[in-house]
Motif scaffolding. Sequence first.
Motif, PDB file in Angstrom:
ATOM      1  N   ASP A 165     -29.273  83.830 -46.662  1.00 18.01           N
ATOM      2  CA  ASP A 165     -27.994  84.122 -47.325  1.00 18.01           C
ATOM      3  C   ASP A 165     -27.293  85.318 -46.696  1.00 18.01           C
ATOM      4  N   ARG A 166     -28.077  86.303 -46.291  1.00 15.02           N
ATOM      5  CA  ARG A 166     -27.508  87.502 -45.671  1.00 15.02           C
ATOM      6  C   ARG A 166     -27.056  87.215 -44.234  1.00 15.02           C
ATOM      7  N   GLU A 167     -27.859  86.454 -43.483  1.00 19.80           N
ATOM      8  CA  GLU A 167     -27.566  86.200 -42.079  1.00 19.80           C
ATOM      9  C   GLU A 167     -26.511  85.110 -41.861  1.00 19.80           C
ATOM     10  N   LEU A 168     -26.486  84.117 -42.740  1.00 18.07           N
ATOM     11  CA  LEU A 168     -25.615  82.954 -42.571  1.00 18.07           C
ATOM     12  C   LEU A 168     -24.862  82.670 -43.864  1.00 18.07           C
ATOM     13  N   PRO A 169     -23.942  83.543 -44.254  1.00 21.76           N
ATOM     14  CA  PRO A 169     -23.304  83.417 -45.561  1.00 21.76           C
ATOM     15  C   PRO A 169     -22.420  82.191 -45.753  1.00 21.76           C
ATOM     16  N   GLY A 170     -21.955  81.566 -44.688  1.00 23.81           N
ATOM     17  CA  GLY A 170     -21.026  80.451 -44.832  1.00 23.81           C
ATOM     18  C   GLY A 170     -21.669  79.073 -44.871  1.00 23.81           C
ATOM     19  N   ASP A 195     -32.876  86.216 -46.798  1.00 24.34           N
ATOM     20  CA  ASP A 195     -32.546  86.511 -45.401  1.00 24.34           C
ATOM     21  C   ASP A 195     -31.486  85.543 -44.885  1.00 24.34           C
ATOM     22  N   ARG A 250     -28.044  75.021 -45.618  1.00 23.93           N
ATOM     23  CA  ARG A 250     -28.902  76.126 -46.066  1.00 23.93           C
ATOM     24  C   ARG A 250     -30.303  75.632 -46.358  1.00 23.93           C
TER      25      ARG A 250
END
Length: 82
Positions: free
Chosen positions: A35-40, A33, A46
């Motif tokens: 990785d999908r919501e906060l890719p940068g 979730d 992280r």
Amino acid sequence: MTTESRWTSAATARTAATLIHIRRAHRVQIAADIDRELPGLGEAERRQVLEDRMREYTAAARSAAQSEQIGNWPPHPAQLAG
């Protein structure tokens, strides 16, 4: 060690292994979730977000389990979204 205590120990070990598996699965789901919501996000950020969400998940799950007194511990993260 008696037969009964061996059986109890084996059942306890299976229960513990199941809980570990469930917790790891939830951690993987929450990480996906993020990785999908906060890719940068960088690795340190992280990791911090993951730990924060794991704490939130644990607190919400315990609260739900205590208020409902159900055997569905720990619930799936999607059950806690709201």
